[in-house]
Scaffold this motif. Sequence first.
Motif, PDB file in Angstrom:
ATOM      1  N   PRO A  61       7.487  17.311   0.932  1.00  0.00           N
ATOM      2  CA  PRO A  61       7.354  18.331  -0.126  1.00  0.00           C
ATOM      3  C   PRO A  61       8.136  18.251  -1.393  1.00  0.00           C
ATOM      4  N   SER A  62       8.905  17.117  -1.650  1.00  0.00           N
ATOM      5  CA  SER A  62       9.396  16.546  -2.617  1.00  0.00           C
ATOM      6  C   SER A  62       9.039  14.839  -2.927  1.00  0.00           C
ATOM      7  N   PHE A  63       8.876  14.527  -4.079  1.00  0.00           N
ATOM      8  CA  PHE A  63       8.784  13.153  -4.280  1.00  0.00           C
ATOM      9  C   PHE A  63       9.730  12.429  -4.890  1.00  0.00           C
ATOM     10  N   ALA A  64      10.841  13.151  -4.957  1.00  0.00           N
ATOM     11  CA  ALA A  64      12.273  12.583  -5.489  1.00  0.00           C
ATOM     12  C   ALA A  64      12.610  11.718  -4.598  1.00  0.00           C
ATOM     13  N   ASP A  65      13.036  10.651  -4.938  1.00  0.00           N
ATOM     14  CA  ASP A  65      13.306   9.082  -4.155  1.00  0.00           C
ATOM     15  C   ASP A  65      14.227   9.636  -3.036  1.00  0.00           C
ATOM     16  N   ASP A  66      15.360  10.169  -3.093  1.00  0.00           N
ATOM     17  CA  ASP A  66      16.064  10.235  -1.772  1.00  0.00           C
ATOM     18  C   ASP A  66      15.642  11.362  -0.822  1.00  0.00           C
ATOM     19  N   ALA A  67      14.905  12.251  -1.285  1.00  0.00           N
ATOM     20  CA  ALA A  67      14.274  13.400  -0.588  1.00  0.00           C
ATOM     21  C   ALA A  67      13.069  12.852   0.161  1.00  0.00           C
ATOM     22  N   VAL A  68      12.127  12.133  -0.587  1.00  0.00           N
ATOM     23  CA  VAL A  68      10.932  11.430   0.049  1.00  0.00           C
ATOM     24  C   VAL A  68      11.401  10.575   1.073  1.00  0.00           C
ATOM     25  N   MET A  69      12.290   9.852   0.797  1.00  0.00           N
ATOM     26  CA  MET A  69      12.618   8.831   2.053  1.00  0.00           C
ATOM     27  C   MET A  69      13.430   9.575   3.281  1.00  0.00           C
ATOM     28  N   GLU A  70      14.171  10.606   2.860  1.00  0.00           N
ATOM     29  CA  GLU A  70      14.839  11.248   4.009  1.00  0.00           C
ATOM     30  C   GLU A  70      13.500  11.987   4.878  1.00  0.00           C
ATOM     31  N   PHE A  71      12.514  12.408   4.265  1.00  0.00           N
ATOM     32  CA  PHE A  71      11.567  13.058   4.752  1.00  0.00           C
ATOM     33  C   PHE A  71      10.883  12.277   5.869  1.00  0.00           C
ATOM     34  N   PHE A  72      10.413  11.163   5.350  1.00  0.00           N
ATOM     35  CA  PHE A  72       9.460  10.010   6.289  1.00  0.00           C
ATOM     36  C   PHE A  72      10.347   9.505   7.230  1.00  0.00           C
ATOM     37  N   ARG A  73      11.626   9.318   6.937  1.00  0.00           N
ATOM     38  CA  ARG A  73      12.753   8.490   7.828  1.00  0.00           C
ATOM     39  C   ARG A  73      12.755   9.568   9.146  1.00  0.00           C
ATOM     40  N   THR A  74      13.158  10.800   8.753  1.00  0.00           N
ATOM     41  CA  THR A  74      13.631  11.900   9.686  1.00  0.00           C
ATOM     42  C   THR A  74      12.314  12.176  10.264  1.00  0.00           C
ATOM     43  N   SER A  75      11.442  12.712   9.941  1.00  0.00           N
ATOM     44  CA  SER A  75       9.980  13.298  10.394  1.00  0.00           C
ATOM     45  C   SER A  75       9.599  12.219  11.375  1.00  0.00           C
ATOM     46  N   THR A  76       9.401  11.088  10.772  1.00  0.00           N
ATOM     47  CA  THR A  76       8.760   9.942  11.548  1.00  0.00           C
ATOM     48  C   THR A  76       9.583   9.525  13.045  1.00  0.00           C
ATOM     49  N   THR A  77      11.212   9.218  12.668  1.00  0.00           N
ATOM     50  CA  THR A  77      11.763   9.222  13.735  1.00  0.00           C
ATOM     51  C   THR A  77      11.559  10.294  14.966  1.00  0.00           C
ATOM     52  N   GLY A 106       9.721   4.894  -5.438  1.00  0.00           N
ATOM     53  CA  GLY A 106      10.455   5.506  -4.644  1.00  0.00           C
ATOM     54  C   GLY A 106       9.652   6.130  -3.446  1.00  0.00           C
ATOM     55  N   TYR A 107       8.638   6.920  -3.736  1.00  0.00           N
ATOM     56  CA  TYR A 107       7.603   7.318  -2.712  1.00  0.00           C
ATOM     57  C   TYR A 107       6.918   6.486  -1.885  1.00  0.00           C
ATOM     58  N   PHE A 108       6.574   5.262  -2.529  1.00  0.00           N
ATOM     59  CA  PHE A 108       5.901   4.101  -1.715  1.00  0.00           C
ATOM     60  C   PHE A 108       6.862   3.415  -0.817  1.00  0.00           C
ATOM     61  N   ARG A 109       8.134   3.305  -1.416  1.00  0.00           N
ATOM     62  CA  ARG A 109       9.250   2.680  -0.443  1.00  0.00           C
ATOM     63  C   ARG A 109       9.356   3.654   0.851  1.00  0.00           C
ATOM     64  N   ALA A 110       9.141   4.678   0.550  1.00  0.00           N
ATOM     65  CA  ALA A 110       9.142   5.861   1.681  1.00  0.00           C
ATOM     66  C   ALA A 110       8.022   5.666   2.528  1.00  0.00           C
ATOM     67  N   LYS A 111       7.042   5.746   2.242  1.00  0.00           N
ATOM     68  CA  LYS A 111       5.842   5.268   2.873  1.00  0.00           C
ATOM     69  C   LYS A 111       5.690   3.990   3.719  1.00  0.00           C
ATOM     70  N   GLN A 112       6.390   2.965   3.072  1.00  0.00           N
ATOM     71  CA  GLN A 112       6.539   1.481   3.811  1.00  0.00           C
ATOM     72  C   GLN A 112       7.515   1.811   4.769  1.00  0.00           C
ATOM     73  N   ALA A 113       8.528   2.532   4.507  1.00  0.00           N
ATOM     74  CA  ALA A 113       9.524   2.780   5.888  1.00  0.00           C
ATOM     75  C   ALA A 113       9.010   3.500   7.056  1.00  0.00           C
ATOM     76  N   GLN A 114       8.052   4.442   6.600  1.00  0.00           N
ATOM     77  CA  GLN A 114       7.172   5.249   7.535  1.00  0.00           C
ATOM     78  C   GLN A 114       6.434   4.251   8.469  1.00  0.00           C
ATOM     79  N   GLU A 115       5.742   3.360   7.823  1.00  0.00           N
ATOM     80  CA  GLU A 115       4.999   2.335   8.510  1.00  0.00           C
ATOM     81  C   GLU A 115       5.764   1.482   9.268  1.00  0.00           C
ATOM     82  N   GLU A 116       6.863   0.951   8.923  1.00  0.00           N
ATOM     83  CA  GLU A 116       7.657   0.233   9.732  1.00  0.00           C
ATOM     84  C   GLU A 116       8.403   0.741  10.879  1.00  0.00           C
ATOM     85  N   LEU A 117       8.652   2.150  10.798  1.00  0.00           N
ATOM     86  CA  LEU A 117       9.121   2.700  11.822  1.00  0.00           C
ATOM     87  C   LEU A 117       7.899   2.725  13.189  1.00  0.00           C
TER      88      LEU A 117
END
Length: 248
Positions: A61-77, A106-117
Amino acid sequence: MKVVVIGGTGLIGSKLVGKLKEHGHEAVPAAPDTGVNTLTGEGLAEVLRDASVVADVSNSPSFADDAVMEFFRTSTTNLLNAEAEAGVTHHVALSVVGTERLQQSGYFRAKQAQEELIKASGIPYSIVHATQFFEFMNGITDAATDGDTVRLAPVGIQPVHSDDVAAQVGRTAVGAPVNGVVEVAGPDRYQLDDLIREGLAARNDPRTVAADPHATYFGAELAEDTLLPGPDAHLGETRFTDWLAQQQ
């Protein structure tokens, strides 16, 4: 086949649910408004019971760097852990063409983290990389606007209709896991600044477009091929010009 669609009430998710049901599959939309929250884990065990496939087309819901990373890491895990418990045999995720080339953002760093998980989870998977949706052109325009000027890099782009993305995610979901990436793009290649000019003209939007090689795309500088798919991408049927005419 039971397919749980995470983000199943959104733009892609609702279309994906419909397409899967049309082909005789049990497609279950999962989102906070259906009682499933991947950030807290609420409802995951219940919705995943007897599911063969999970298709995650959710977005932060947010594209802010920290928020989007938290979203994809937490939800995917949370999602992957629940899938392992439930015995899900295919995890499908929707991501973006060029994610690995857009790591200044930051958004695409978060998407990359999602893919790596996903890759490290041990669950058979398929990642669908889509180019930019037609419906996202307004967002790209607004993000690049400075006053009355839209500053965009004159680079290649091959946008795709959301219907065609949903269809490809559906085909991938009911097929065998590829344990890799599948790409989907639109049928026509444009230059980004020309594409946005065309959209503005169709809407009689008075903003002007300036081609600027150093203009950033959500924080990342673009090379000519950053946003373009590879030669093996599946191509959608809907042309941007036809879709644009239908919006008027």
